[in-house]
Every structure is written in structure tokens, then in C-alpha cells.
Scaffold this motif. Sequence first.
Motif, mmCIF file in Angstrom:
data_model
loop_
_atom_site.group_PDB
_atom_site.id
_atom_site.type_symbol
_atom_site.label_atom_id
_atom_site.label_comp_id
_atom_site.label_asym_id
_atom_site.label_seq_id
_atom_site.Cartn_x
_atom_site.Cartn_y
_atom_site.Cartn_z
ATOM 1 N N ARG A 71 0.660 -1.043 -0.027
ATOM 2 C CA ARG A 71 0.111 -0.063 -0.057
ATOM 3 C C ARG A 71 0.993 1.215 0.000
ATOM 4 N NH1 ARG A 71 -3.019 1.256 4.056
ATOM 5 N NH2 ARG A 71 -4.718 2.390 3.095
ATOM 6 N N ARG A 91 -3.244 1.648 -9.917
ATOM 7 C CA ARG A 91 -4.359 1.698 -8.852
ATOM 8 C C ARG A 91 -4.743 0.317 -8.535
ATOM 9 N NH1 ARG A 91 -8.737 4.851 -11.981
ATOM 10 N NH2 ARG A 91 -9.803 4.646 -10.082
ATOM 11 N N ARG A 92 -4.718 -0.878 -9.252
ATOM 12 C CA ARG A 92 -5.147 -2.166 -9.018
ATOM 13 C C ARG A 92 -4.144 -2.710 -7.940
ATOM 14 N NH1 ARG A 92 -4.211 -5.679 -12.954
ATOM 15 N NH2 ARG A 92 -5.745 -7.291 -12.010
ATOM 16 N N SER A 95 -5.249 -1.421 -4.523
ATOM 17 C CA SER A 95 -6.687 -2.044 -4.091
ATOM 18 C C SER A 95 -6.549 -3.489 -3.531
ATOM 19 C CB SER A 95 -7.607 -2.277 -5.337
ATOM 20 O OG SER A 95 -8.154 -1.000 -5.804
ATOM 21 N N CYS A 98 -4.966 -2.761 -0.159
ATOM 22 C CA CYS A 98 -6.032 -2.580 0.661
ATOM 23 C C CYS A 98 -6.690 -3.985 1.181
ATOM 24 C CB CYS A 98 -7.059 -1.542 0.120
ATOM 25 S SG CYS A 98 -6.269 -0.052 0.149
ATOM 26 N N CYS A 119 -10.788 0.008 3.263
ATOM 27 C CA CYS A 119 -11.592 -0.468 2.008
ATOM 28 C C CYS A 119 -12.137 0.980 1.293
ATOM 29 C CB CYS A 119 -12.806 -1.229 2.385
ATOM 30 S SG CYS A 119 -12.594 -2.810 2.846
ATOM 31 N N GLY A 122 -9.362 2.050 -0.855
ATOM 32 C CA GLY A 122 -8.976 1.328 -1.818
ATOM 33 C C GLY A 122 -10.280 1.496 -3.098
ATOM 34 N N LEU A 123 -11.373 1.843 -2.439
ATOM 35 C CA LEU A 123 -12.426 2.182 -3.531
ATOM 36 C C LEU A 123 -12.189 3.741 -4.227
ATOM 37 C CD1 LEU A 123 -15.619 0.937 -1.677
ATOM 38 C CD2 LEU A 123 -14.814 0.129 -3.694
ATOM 39 N N GLY A 126 -8.021 3.145 -5.806
ATOM 40 C CA GLY A 126 -7.943 2.067 -6.505
ATOM 41 C C GLY A 126 -8.820 2.134 -7.712
ATOM 42 N N SER A 128 -11.193 -1.450 -9.639
ATOM 43 C CA SER A 128 -11.991 -2.627 -9.464
ATOM 44 C C SER A 128 -10.951 -3.894 -9.573
ATOM 45 C CB SER A 128 -12.968 -2.820 -10.146
ATOM 46 O OG SER A 128 -13.915 -3.971 -10.137
ATOM 47 N N LEU A 134 -14.325 -5.516 -2.991
ATOM 48 C CA LEU A 134 -14.125 -4.119 -1.836
ATOM 49 C C LEU A 134 -15.539 -3.903 -1.683
ATOM 50 C CD1 LEU A 134 -10.816 -2.192 -2.576
ATOM 51 C CD2 LEU A 134 -11.015 -3.727 -0.619
#
Length: 410
Positions: A71, A91-92, A95, A98, A119, A122-123, A126, A128, A134
Motif C-alpha cells: 500500500r 491503482r489495482r 486495491s 487494501c 476499504c 481502496g475504492l 484504487g 476494481s 471491496l
Amino acid sequence: MSKANLSDNKMSATCSLSEELMALLPQTKESFKLDFSEKVEKSVVILLHQARELFYEGKMNECLKTSETIRDYSWEKLNTGTWRDVDKEWRRVYSYGCLLKVLCMCFKTDDIGEAIRVCDMGLLMGASILEDILVKVVNVLQKHLQHGKRPETKIEELSKKKTKSDHTLAPAVKLGTAVPILQCPSLEFFRKNYLVPQKPVILEGIANHWPCMKKWSVDYIQEIAGCRTVPVEVGSKYTDEEWSQRLMTVNEFISKYIMNKNDIGYLAQHQLFDQIPELKQDICIPDYCCLGSGEEDDITINAWFGPAGTISPLHQDPQQNFLAQVLGRKYIQLYSPEESESLYPHETQLLHNTSQVDVENPNLIKFPKFTEASYQSCILNPGQILFIPVKYWHYVRALDISFSVSFWWS
């Protein structure tokens, strides 16, 4: 209840939570896919595989440390340069970091509030992964969130104290400037008379059946999303020098900005309905959007939630806009793109779509042509939907605690 019973209940809840989370995950580490392009450094991919191995082997302490490293490193990647230049692969990675951290936390601690915050990061930051896992994890966590973690001051009590101060007199809509109001026009009538000629109009009767019109209140939003972390715009308008953005929970936002008359903060969120699907289920995309050239997935749905006095300076957007008012009222002035020269747009590229003029208190010595600009105006009430044509300039001021939903479409 004895300490032993409390401990047993706590352990039982933790086991139940762990079981529910495990049910969301692939059953084997091999099916927990970690496929990345060459844009992600090999050393980071190795760390991700190590964290996955540690998790499925039940080594939560080691997995937690590894996920935190992932992270931290990917966070640096997300915050280097401009956001639009951040590769989706990084970004993935964030996620996944996270997700693994949250899973380890839930096996080790009962701090569900912190797990939800991770979470949400991450949303928000990050991309999907694993079919929006998530979002599913947050749903499980919220069910287990202890009621005792709610703020001590109840919103109902604050509301009673501040009802009068959160309701301001509406400006007069001058004769001849009022935006027309239509009751459920047909698609063809709307297309011919407003979409094609690009004229603003208020639509009534369209949103009457939306669940949000009956369900939403400040209390309901707190109940559904109070523990969720969201970005908040601090300041009355984004052109002010002191304007900034901060991350906080919806509970903190409501307590500090919705119910505190001395501070202005605005929850303006392009991701809120993806982040909190329970709210998205309460709204509908207007049928008139089908008259556009894009697909339904291309429609951007935005949330605008804030106290009385919040202002969106005079600006224009690059898409057609349906602005649906759910809670409270808003005063709005609209100017045709033909009036642009008299509206003095900022010269900088960042604010080229925003006027320099303070609409309700203009400096006519500095901006003398502003008096020549013709406009339309309205008070947008709950249940009404305003059609704002593409590139149409609009100024918006909340008259009450307000929640609006806008649909940008092409």
C-alpha cells in the motif's frame, strides 16, 4: 454479563466475520488471480504473491506487514504527477494492498471502523479487482459494525436545534427570467423543444417514484453511510483561496459542516454511488438520457450534499446535465454559451470553464459587460429535475441543507 461471556461473544463475532469474508474470496490461492502488465515493477508483483501466500497459509502478522508495504509503495505511485497520468495497473495494486490488509485486520482485531476506512481508500484511489470485492467486503463489515461506534450526539437532536438557521429566504425570480416547468413531457416533445434547441427546462413528475424522494434524510444518510470515508470540499466555493479537500467519514462531515453553521463543507462526489451502492439503488437514470448518443454506462452520476450557503460559482460543463433535487432547495441562474464574453471566464486552463464574476455581488467596475448578459433563473425544489444543456453557464446556491444528484450524458 461476565468478562468470560463478553470474550466469548467477541470471539464468536470475529469468527463469524472471518467466515463471511472468506466466503467472498477465491477458495484457493491459485484462483486468487494476480495478473499485472510490465508497467508494474516485478519486485512489487513478487510482494503481492508473497502476501497472497502468507494469507492463505494463515500467517496474518506477516501478511499484514507485507500488505502495508504494498500500500505504501503504490500510494507513492498514485501521488506522483497528475491523477490522469496514473496507470490503472498501479491503482489495482493499491486495491489489492487494501484488500489484503483489511482481511488480515479482520482476523486479528475487532476495529471494523478502521477496516472500513481502508476499504474506502481502496475504492476511492484504487481500481476494481476480483469483481468489485471491496464493495462486498464493506457490506459485510457494516453489518458487523458495533452500534456503539456511532457518534454520541444524535443528528435528530442537532436537527431540532438548527431547523430555522438552515433555511434561508429564496431570492426573487424576476419576471421574464423564470425557467419553464413541464409536467412529464414525452421524449419526442422534450427532444424537439428543449434538447435540439438547447434550452433549459424544469421537469416535474419524473422522479416521484424514486425511492430517495421518500427515504432520504440527513438521518437516513448517516444510517446508511455514516462510517464511510469520503472526500469533502472545505470552503463555500472552489474558487476561494482557502478552499481545500479533506478525507473524513460521512458522520464527521454531517457533524462538522451540515450541522455547524460556522463552517462550510461540501460533499461533491463523482464516485459516491459506486462506493455506496445502497444509495445508488434509490435513484433512477431519467428516461430522457436515452436521447443521447452514448450508452447508459457512459452516464456520470454525481452527488452534491451540503449545508445552506454552499455555492457552485458560475461555470459550464462539457456534457448535458440533468440536476435532480432530492433534499432542500437551490437557487440557480443560467446563461447561454452565447453570453460567454460577458461572463469573463478565467484565463487559466484549470479554471477556463469558470467565470470570474460573483453572480450575486458582481464587481461591475472590473466586469462591466456582465450587466449585458441575459439569464434565466429558478428555485429548484425537491422532486424537480433541471435540464442544463451542454456548455450552458450555471450558478448554484443552496438555500437549505441540500442533496442533489446530477446525471452528465452525451
